[in-house]
Scaffold this motif. Structure first.
Motif, short mmCIF file in Angstrom:
data_model
loop_
_atom_site.label_atom_id
_atom_site.label_comp_id
_atom_site.label_asym_id
_atom_site.label_seq_id
_atom_site.Cartn_x
_atom_site.Cartn_y
_atom_site.Cartn_z
N VAL A 25 38.74 42.13 58.41
CA VAL A 25 37.68 41.17 58.08
C VAL A 25 37.03 40.65 59.36
O VAL A 25 35.80 40.61 59.48
CB VAL A 25 38.24 40.01 57.22
N ARG A 26 37.84 40.27 60.32
CA ARG A 26 37.29 39.77 61.60
C ARG A 26 36.45 40.85 62.30
O ARG A 26 35.40 40.56 62.86
CB ARG A 26 38.40 39.29 62.52
N GLN B 94 34.88 34.49 55.81
CA GLN B 94 35.22 34.43 57.23
C GLN B 94 34.02 33.91 58.02
O GLN B 94 34.16 33.05 58.89
CB GLN B 94 35.63 35.80 57.76
N ASP C 272 33.92 30.52 60.20
CA ASP C 272 33.55 30.58 61.62
C ASP C 272 32.40 29.63 61.93
O ASP C 272 32.40 28.93 62.94
CB ASP C 272 33.18 32.00 62.03
N LEU D 238 39.91 30.96 52.75
CA LEU D 238 39.91 32.30 53.32
C LEU D 238 41.33 32.84 53.40
O LEU D 238 41.59 33.98 53.03
CB LEU D 238 39.26 32.29 54.70
N HIS D 239 42.25 32.03 53.87
CA HIS D 239 43.64 32.46 54.02
C HIS D 239 44.22 32.91 52.68
O HIS D 239 44.85 33.97 52.59
CB HIS D 239 44.48 31.33 54.62
N GLU E 242 43.27 40.76 57.57
CA GLU E 242 42.64 39.72 58.38
C GLU E 242 41.91 40.33 59.58
O GLU E 242 40.78 39.97 59.89
CB GLU E 242 43.70 38.74 58.86
#
Length: 95
Positions: A81-82, A12, A16, A59-60, A78
């Protein structure tokens, strides 16, 4: 092979950072419809965009696999993780 949660966080973070790079290039070069980009600028932006796209796709898939293996909805993993990445960026104790 399913990634660990820490590996998902690293993926992630990489996605980013790649997105920030694309946005920075767009801001630096200006909108391509307003300013004619050089061939080098176009190639640089396209390379950065492909890197971001590939990292986001990886990542997905990894998040989906991790969620499936853990019996959790993908959107929950998700979000976790964020949140972990955001916690790291804010200087969290676990970073």
């Amino acid at each position: 092979m399913t990634d660990t949660f820490e590996e998902l966080v690293a993926k992630q973070r990489a996605a980013d950072e790649a997105h920030v790079r694309v946005r920075h290039l767009q801001e630096t070069y200006g909108p391509p419809t307003d300013t004619k980009w050089s061939n080098l600028q176009t190639t640089t932006w396209e390379t950065a965009w492909r890197a971001w796209r590939d990292l986001a796709r990886e990542l997905h898939v990894a998040v989906s696999d991790f969620a499936r293996a853990g019996g959790k909805p993908r959107h929950v993993v998700e979000a976790e993780v964020r949140q972990a990445v955001q916690h790291e960026q804010q200087g969290g104790a676990d970073a």
